[in-house]
Design an enzyme around this catalytic site. Structure first.
Site, PDB file in Angstrom:
ATOM      1  N   GLU A 100      39.711  44.978  43.504  1.00  0.00           N
ATOM      2  CA  GLU A 100      40.341  45.374  42.360  1.00  0.00           C
ATOM      3  C   GLU A 100      41.657  44.251  42.574  1.00  0.00           C
ATOM      4  O   GLU A 100      41.604  43.283  41.398  1.00  0.00           O
ATOM      5  CB  GLU A 100      40.889  46.731  42.613  1.00  0.00           C
ATOM      6  CG  GLU A 100      39.601  47.524  42.051  1.00  0.00           C
ATOM      7  CD  GLU A 100      38.869  47.427  41.215  1.00  0.00           C
ATOM      8  OE1 GLU A 100      39.924  46.454  39.559  1.00  0.00           O
ATOM      9  OE2 GLU A 100      38.005  47.860  40.480  1.00  0.00           O
ATOM     10  N   ASP A 123      44.655  45.859  32.939  1.00  0.00           N
ATOM     11  CA  ASP A 123      44.646  46.571  34.360  1.00  0.00           C
ATOM     12  C   ASP A 123      45.870  46.189  35.515  1.00  0.00           C
ATOM     13  O   ASP A 123      46.495  45.161  35.139  1.00  0.00           O
ATOM     14  CB  ASP A 123      43.319  46.711  34.902  1.00  0.00           C
ATOM     15  CG  ASP A 123      42.377  46.864  34.240  1.00  0.00           C
ATOM     16  OD1 ASP A 123      42.149  47.729  33.680  1.00  0.00           O
ATOM     17  OD2 ASP A 123      40.926  46.201  34.442  1.00  0.00           O
TER      18      ASP A 123
END
Length: 148
Positions: free
Chosen positions: A54, A71
């Protein structure tokens, strides 16, 4: 649970040119300290793989999505569902400001990630975890790491 390890880790991160990267083994120690090994059936290696795919272990990573949401942090937690960024529509299920998810002490993002994993889908909520970590041998993520 704030520990001396978290405080010293945060101090080290701030001291090194405002560094935003955390070492794999340092992250493993923090995750272990915060009882994530075995949490909801996921091992430390799952968490390490998630953090790598990620964010490349970047604590302060922020990514804008095509829907206007963002995010945040090492686990790339989405503002539409989980935190309030004061920019996009949010459900704020973790009841936290998105900026707190970028903190070097990692407590806010760990607590939010635990909430996500505790819900429906577990780590499958992260597409990159499904694609790159799920069902794969992950033991190498702990190579050379000593948790004690």
């Amino acid at each position: 649970m704030t520990s001396p390890l978290l405080i010293s880790l945060a101090s080290c991160l701030v001291a090194v040119n405002q560094a935003s990267l955390i070492g794999r083994c340092d992250l493993a120690k923090v995750l272990h300290q915060e009882d994530l090994d075995g949490f909801e059936g996921y091992s430390l290696t799952d968490w390490l793989c998630l953090a790598f795919v990620e964010s490349d272990f970047n604590i302060t990573k922020v990514n804008e999505n095509t829907d206007g949401s963002f995010d945040y942090g090492i686990f790339q937690i989405n503002s539409h569902y989980w935190c309030n960024d004061y920019q996009s529509r949010t459900e704020n299920n973790c009841q936290v400001d998105c900026q707190e998810l970028l903190s070097p002490n990692l407590l806010a993002i760990i607590n939010c990630a635990k909430k996500i994993v505790s819900g429906a889908g577990g780590m499958k909520n992260w597409v990159k975890w499904r694609l790159h970590c799920a069902g794969r041998p992950l033991s190498y993520w702990m190579t050379g790491c000593h948790l004690a």
